[in-house]
Design a protein around this motif. Sequence first.
Motif, PDB file in Angstrom:
ATOM      1  N   LYS A 286      -7.452  -0.857   0.454  1.00 25.20           N
ATOM      2  CA  LYS A 286      -6.279  -1.400   0.137  1.00 25.20           C
ATOM      3  C   LYS A 286      -5.330  -0.482  -0.833  1.00 25.20           C
ATOM      4  CE  LYS A 286      -3.788  -5.692  -1.319  1.00 25.20           C
ATOM      5  NZ  LYS A 286      -4.168  -7.242  -1.827  1.00 25.20           N
TER       6      LYS A 286
ATOM      7  N   ASP B  56      -4.045   2.749   1.308  1.00 23.13           N
ATOM      8  CA  ASP B  56      -3.138   2.339   1.994  1.00 23.13           C
ATOM      9  C   ASP B  56      -1.944   2.441   1.154  1.00 23.13           C
ATOM     10  OD1 ASP B  56      -4.923   2.481   4.273  1.00 23.13           O
ATOM     11  OD2 ASP B  56      -5.039   0.256   4.403  1.00 23.13           O
ATOM     12  N   GLN B  57      -1.901   1.678   0.032  1.00 28.68           N
ATOM     13  CA  GLN B  57      -0.914   1.386  -0.905  1.00 28.68           C
ATOM     14  C   GLN B  57      -0.177   2.674  -1.527  1.00 28.68           C
ATOM     15  OE1 GLN B  57       0.955  -1.358  -1.364  1.00 28.68           O
ATOM     16  NE2 GLN B  57       2.527   0.270  -2.029  1.00 28.68           N
TER      17      GLN B  57
ATOM     18  N   SER C 184      -5.506   1.684  -9.211  1.00 26.99           N
ATOM     19  CA  SER C 184      -4.894   2.910  -8.712  1.00 26.99           C
ATOM     20  C   SER C 184      -4.912   4.127  -9.338  1.00 26.99           C
ATOM     21  CB  SER C 184      -3.399   2.466  -8.354  1.00 26.99           C
ATOM     22  OG  SER C 184      -3.395   1.399  -7.595  1.00 26.99           O
TER      23      SER C 184
ATOM     24  N   MET D 180       1.713  -1.293  -8.664  1.00 28.08           N
ATOM     25  CA  MET D 180       0.331  -0.460  -8.367  1.00 28.08           C
ATOM     26  C   MET D 180      -0.863  -1.316  -9.021  1.00 28.08           C
ATOM     27  SD  MET D 180      -0.330   3.479  -9.843  1.00 28.08           S
ATOM     28  CE  MET D 180       0.670   4.249  -8.393  1.00 28.08           C
ATOM     29  N   SER D 181      -1.836  -1.337  -8.453  1.00 23.47           N
ATOM     30  CA  SER D 181      -3.118  -2.264  -8.718  1.00 23.47           C
ATOM     31  C   SER D 181      -3.500  -1.547  -9.895  1.00 23.47           C
ATOM     32  CB  SER D 181      -3.985  -2.298  -7.592  1.00 23.47           C
ATOM     33  OG  SER D 181      -4.660  -1.059  -7.414  1.00 23.47           O
TER      34      SER D 181
ATOM     35  N   LEU E 160       1.666   4.682   1.245  1.00 25.30           N
ATOM     36  CA  LEU E 160       3.013   3.958   1.262  1.00 25.30           C
ATOM     37  C   LEU E 160       3.830   4.390   0.063  1.00 25.30           C
ATOM     38  CD1 LEU E 160       2.379   0.452   2.316  1.00 25.30           C
ATOM     39  CD2 LEU E 160       3.218   2.044   3.772  1.00 25.30           C
ATOM     40  N   ASP E 161       3.209   4.830  -1.033  1.00 32.43           N
ATOM     41  CA  ASP E 161       3.941   4.962  -2.325  1.00 32.43           C
ATOM     42  C   ASP E 161       4.411   6.630  -2.134  1.00 32.43           C
ATOM     43  OD1 ASP E 161       3.980   2.846  -3.273  1.00 32.43           O
ATOM     44  OD2 ASP E 161       2.079   3.057  -4.586  1.00 32.43           O
TER      45      ASP E 161
END
Length: 323
Positions: A38, A41-42, A5, A1-2, A45-46
């Motif tokens: 970005k 989008d992640q 996030s 995770m960025s 996906l999570d």
Amino acid sequence: MSKYSQDVIAMLYKNQSEYISGQYIADQLQISRAAVKKIIDQLKLDGFDIKSINQKGHKLNALPNQWYSGIVSSLLEEQNLISTIKVYDSVESTQTIAKQTLVDYEDSMMILSEEQTQGRGRFNRNWASSKGKGLWMSLVLRPNVPFSMIPKFNLFIALGIRDAIQAFSNDKVAIKWPNDIYINDKKVCGFLTEMVANYDAIEAIICGIGINVNHQQQDFGKEIEHRATSIRLHSADKIDRYRFLTTLINEIEKRYTQFLNQPFSDIREEYIEASNIWHRKLRFTENDSQFVGEAIDIDHDGFLMVKDENDEVRRLISADIDI
């Protein structure tokens, strides 16, 4: 995770009823719109249910079935019980993490984890803490109270946990003195209280809480399936763990405030009414000795009064009780 996030998650949660633009998020975090896209989008996906529409932005449709610190922190903004919140995916024990972390903080703290691989209850017993099913956490509280008040802490907190679980259970929730919570004679929650102190003062109370929330019957191993239950098994629907956590912290804060400001005698009758140990033969283990007896009262100091098989009355401050 960025890095950003959790901040994005918190913004989506706070604005859950409307769309927020990628530009707004970018401006708040001082990052580019491409970086925001970005991250979004992640998150999708999570497993996050996020709807994105051009020219409108992004909207969080439902909370995920996983703990995220951004959401937990937002949910608990209005409470005054906890100052620092730490959320983990997996730990050996939240109680261990709390002990290791409290030296770096002087305030109150919550350690919350998706799972524990070596969860422990009272008397160092193993506590199964499967991922995504329950609520596994430790609270570090710092009451300025004398040592003599600590045994009563469990009694106040037990009522808070009972009240929170009752709000989600269709069946009666009861307390097994001093700090186990039951539904229909099966255990749904246990908590462990440990004290950190020096020679003249209490530095902290660490309260480890384990609650079976969304377990189905098959989730319990054969060794405990006859004596364990979950809130889900006594509710019509799956429990929203975020909503339950909010209720739990609110109820614990209410009872913690009572603990700091009122004697146990003020809640004694309520605690007695909530208990499930009356009018039955029970086996008590105190230190290394066992005896059979009947609980007859809880005194104004929170001690359990038990009449044993020799008709002698014993005054217990802590014991293991087999129901």
